[in-house]
Design a protein around this motif. Structure first.
Motif, PDB file in Angstrom:
ATOM      1  N   VAL A   1       0.846  -1.169   0.000  1.00  0.00           N
ATOM      2  CA  VAL A   1       0.000   0.000   0.000  1.00  0.00           C
ATOM      3  C   VAL A   1       0.894   1.235   0.000  1.00  0.00           C
ATOM      4  O   VAL A   1       1.831   1.328   0.785  1.00  0.00           O
ATOM      5  N   THR A   2       0.584   2.170  -0.853  1.00  0.00           N
ATOM      6  CA  THR A   2       1.356   3.411  -0.905  1.00  0.00           C
ATOM      7  C   THR A   2       0.580   4.553  -0.254  1.00  0.00           C
ATOM      8  O   THR A   2      -0.638   4.454  -0.047  1.00  0.00           O
ATOM      9  N   ARG A   3       1.273   5.643   0.036  1.00  0.00           N
ATOM     10  CA  ARG A   3       0.590   6.819   0.601  1.00  0.00           C
ATOM     11  C   ARG A   3      -0.476   7.326  -0.366  1.00  0.00           C
ATOM     12  O   ARG A   3      -1.551   7.746   0.050  1.00  0.00           O
ATOM     13  N   PRO A  37       1.859   4.002   5.333  1.00  0.00           N
ATOM     14  CA  PRO A  37       2.328   2.698   4.867  1.00  0.00           C
ATOM     15  C   PRO A  37       3.849   2.723   4.740  1.00  0.00           C
ATOM     16  O   PRO A  37       4.433   3.731   4.353  1.00  0.00           O
ATOM     17  N   MET A  38       4.487   1.649   5.110  1.00  0.00           N
ATOM     18  CA  MET A  38       5.947   1.584   5.056  1.00  0.00           C
ATOM     19  C   MET A  38       6.382   1.396   3.614  1.00  0.00           C
ATOM     20  O   MET A  38       5.957   0.464   2.946  1.00  0.00           O
ATOM     21  N   ASP A  73       4.622   0.967  13.222  1.00  0.00           N
ATOM     22  CA  ASP A  73       5.314   2.035  13.942  1.00  0.00           C
ATOM     23  C   ASP A  73       6.604   2.409  13.229  1.00  0.00           C
ATOM     24  O   ASP A  73       6.991   3.575  13.184  1.00  0.00           O
ATOM     25  N   ALA A  74       7.275   1.412  12.661  1.00  0.00           N
ATOM     26  CA  ALA A  74       8.527   1.674  11.946  1.00  0.00           C
ATOM     27  C   ALA A  74       8.303   2.541  10.710  1.00  0.00           C
ATOM     28  O   ALA A  74       9.229   3.201  10.239  1.00  0.00           O
ATOM     29  N   GLN A  78      10.704   5.495   9.210  1.00  0.00           N
ATOM     30  CA  GLN A  78      11.081   5.394   7.792  1.00  0.00           C
ATOM     31  C   GLN A  78      10.660   6.664   7.052  1.00  0.00           C
ATOM     32  O   GLN A  78      11.420   7.214   6.269  1.00  0.00           O
ATOM     33  N   ALA A  79       9.440   7.141   7.319  1.00  0.00           N
ATOM     34  CA  ALA A  79       8.936   8.358   6.670  1.00  0.00           C
ATOM     35  C   ALA A  79       9.759   9.578   7.061  1.00  0.00           C
ATOM     36  O   ALA A  79       9.857  10.536   6.300  1.00  0.00           O
TER      37      ALA A  79
END
Length: 125
Positions: A1-3, A37-38, A73-74, A78-79
């Motif tokens: 899933v993307t932003r 989403p990561m 949470d990661a 990452q963002a």
């Protein structure tokens, strides 16, 4: 899933909710919380490669990257530009449900992996 997919889903839900399908009713949409989403990154890939190298060197086995498609949470770190890995806790299934469980044998193995990762210098492996 993307932003972008998350934003598009939110737009679609709000568009549907804006229309009344039953006379005299309305729908309000409230986002109670969201995790980004990561997203994959070369830096996170390099961090995973290092983790795999350490795991192999210390006889802790193979690791396989898995994309779950969910938020974590990661994903926040990452963002923010910090290389991050998710899912390094115990092995189990049904995360965040009433059926969630952890395989107890995985706890010690993961603790050994973290210890090895943080106490092994690059080039030492």
């Amino acid at each position: 899933v993307t932003r972008a997919q998350v934003k598009e889903a939110d737009r679609i839900v709000r568009e549907i909710a804006a229309h009344s399908y039953i006379g005299g009713t309305k729908t309000d949409v409230t986002l109670l919380g969201a995790r980004p989403p990561m997203q994959p990154s070369p830096e996170a890939d390099a961090l995973f490669a290092r983790l795999l190298e350490v795991s192999r060197a210390h006889g802790l086995g193979e690791l396989v990257p898995v994309a779950s498609g969910g938020g974590s949470d990661a994903a926040h770190t990452q963002a923010a530009g910090v290389p991050s890995l998710c899912g390094l806790g115990g092995v189990g299934a049904f995360c965040h449900t009433a059926k969630e469980y952890i395989e107890m044998d995985s706890v010690a193995a993961r603790a050994k992996l973290f210890y090895a990762l943080f106490t092994t210098d690059e080039g030492e492996v």
